[in-house]
Write an enzyme that holds these catalytic residues in place. Structure first.
Site, PDB file in Angstrom:
ATOM      1  N   SER A   1      -1.191  26.026 -35.787  1.00  6.42           N
ATOM      2  CA  SER A   1      -1.709  27.219 -36.451  1.00  6.42           C
ATOM      3  C   SER A   1      -1.776  27.143 -37.973  1.00  6.42           C
ATOM      4  O   SER A   1      -2.657  27.754 -38.581  1.00  6.42           O
ATOM      5  CB  SER A   1      -0.846  28.413 -36.045  1.00  6.42           C
ATOM      6  OG  SER A   1       0.530  28.100 -36.220  1.00  6.42           O
TER       7      SER A   1
ATOM      8  N   LYS B   1      -5.733  31.652 -40.197  1.00  6.70           N
ATOM      9  CA  LYS B   1      -5.980  33.061 -40.511  1.00  6.70           C
ATOM     10  C   LYS B   1      -7.246  33.290 -41.339  1.00  6.70           C
ATOM     11  O   LYS B   1      -7.851  34.366 -41.269  1.00  6.70           O
ATOM     12  CB  LYS B   1      -4.779  33.634 -41.271  1.00  6.70           C
ATOM     13  CG  LYS B   1      -3.523  33.781 -40.428  1.00  6.70           C
ATOM     14  CD  LYS B   1      -3.577  35.050 -39.593  1.00  6.70           C
ATOM     15  CE  LYS B   1      -2.234  35.332 -38.924  1.00  6.70           C
ATOM     16  NZ  LYS B   1      -2.294  36.564 -38.113  1.00  6.70           N
TER      17      LYS B   1
END
Lengths: 319, 319
Positions: A304, A54
């Site tokens: 991720s 992110k």
């Protein structure tokens, strides 16, 4: 009419992020290859700054604001990795960040986000978007949406670009899908660097709104937050910027069960020694379940992130 | 008079292990450097084959047996990483391996070792050495001791050699000490590659036989297996090959408490996203507790392995 990011936006983002993001390691494993019948390359975004991909999109987005926008500050609503990613990106760029979090968010998440210098505003979960809008109206903050934002998408795609550039031609590239930021960015990266590489999204079966949306071309909205273990994928619908990219560049969206997520997570932790979050296990799972029938392929998987409750998840593992 | 390995033995071992062992990654972390006030390089042997540095020494030892010894087979007593390391090394070299394990060893460890093709012989824990000797007398097996063996020591040192060659000059190099195989190998590696680098061993305070042995020059034997969380360091005494090397090449042996081990383990798992075993946390702990007063140093740490009970250890973590 919204403006969609083009594949080259990922390449531009990569230049912007050079020396700022960690160029995360790529792991391979004889054990994993033997078990899956594939040759797998794991892009380890759990080793990214703030512990998740992110940060890439957040930095890419904040760095492109006008001077006036930077002076006013940014805001978002998130209790997860995007909150920390935006907080750190803003701190590095000298921009004030305000993060709206549900009042029942874990103290550890509030502390981590505040640790990057962000201001935390708490409110009942249901009022998050309203509070966000009020803050924007009052202070002139710019909303940095967690996934429905072209710069967030392009920034997220830089992880796949690094992978494709490092390991050469891949047959397949798998990424998890929640709101669609990572998967649409990954698909753009492949389109820019290796158009022959098939990009596949993976989603928890009990949160398969993205699969439905991708199939129908209409954004399907879940009526409740899906109770999947993969907390990063509990979004109820994909973004308006994300769906058209998925439709154009993604070959398939697969689903996996919660038990398959736990099994993949246990494999990643105990065999590959990687602390990753359940969302990462979602992307690997179809390679362990046999869902991907054609063997002997060169496959990339975007892991991720790695911000997890170790004890809580570890307790789910089987012997 | 026993024959001790010289520093060059590590360099010879490295040639022998080339292309066989994983050249494991070296991780750095802004967070770790900020917290410790040092510049730290983590040599991640948790990503080694079988999940621990032990494979290095085992392969180095088995590969140097005579053809007659190879034909007869090897034996050891271990329920830990050495068992798996020896089993895989023997399998790769076409040598029969027999591993004597306590009958109450976890099923998962027996299965992992058998999975590498070894024959498992179980017996009451107290009879392990006797059973080993009987097997040697009956079958002519060669004993591959887990640490008190010059080839095991030289092989273990190749991890430090890779680290020193990759990152350049270090001020300090830390490794855990149980029986002394890893620390004596690490000390030899430094002596061969960077004689100015200080090598320091770290031991659980409740298992400080190595510290006492190093201080006095006599092998101090604990009367019972020390109940430290660091299961890889529950040895009762260092080896006869190990102590003279430690005395000559190791600058200090520090101890850490069980609470400090848990704190370092939690940091490694949750902040650095590395699944490592408690023995690895032992080596890092003095850098987090402030025991090492001089700041701003370039410090290497050997993270010994990552074979752990995730749920059991995760339950010890604090919020």
């Amino acid at each position: 009419m919204i403006e969609l990011p083009q594949p080259t936006a990922v390449l531009d983002a990569a230049v912007r992020l050079q020396g700022i993001v960690n160029q995360t390691p790529i792991h391979t494993s004889r054990t994993l290859d033997a078990q899956s019948g594939q040759h797998i390359f794991l892009k380890c975004e759990n080793f990214q700054r703030v512990g998740a991909f992110k940060f890439r999109g957040a930095y890419n987005a904040v760095s492109q604001l006008s001077e006036a926008q930077k002076a006013a500050g940014v805001v978002t609503h998130s209790s997860g990795n995007h909150a920390q990613g935006l907080a750190l990106a803003a701190q590095l760029l000298g921009v004030k960040a305000t993060i709206v979090m549900p009042e029942d968010s874990p103290q550890i998440k509030k502390a981590a986000t505040a640790g990057y210098g962000a201001t935390i505003v708490t409110c009942p979960a249901i009022e998050r978007e309203v509070v966000c809008r009020e803050l924007i109206a009052e202070h002139g903050y710019t909303l940095i949406h967690p996934y429905d934002n072209p710069h967030i998408i392009a920034g997220a795609g830089t992880a796949a670009r690094e992978l494709l550039q490092a390991v050469g031609p891949l047959d397949l590239l798998l990424a998890p899908i929640g709101g669609g930021g990572l998967l649409s960015g990954t698909a753009l990266a492949a389109a820019a660097v290796q158009p022959n590489c098939q990009v596949i999204g993976v989603e928890p079966a009990i949160a398969n709104d993205a699969q439905q949306s991708w199939q129908t071309g209409q954004i399907v909205r879940l009526t409740a937050v899906p109770p999947t273990l993969a907390d990063g994928l509990r979004t109820r619908y994909v973004g308006e910027h994300n769906l058209p990219i998925l439709r154009q560049h993604v070959a398939d969206i697969l689903t996996v069960t919660e038990a398959e997520i736990v099994a993949a997570l246990q494999f990643l932790w105990t065999r590959l020694k990687l602390v990753v979050e359940p969302s990462s296990a979602v992307a690997l799972a179809p390679l362990l379940t046999g869902q991907i029938r054609q063997k002997g392929q060169r496959v990339g998987v975007i892991l991720s992130g790695g911000n997890v409750d170790v004890a809580g998840l570890g307790a789910l593992f089987t012997n």
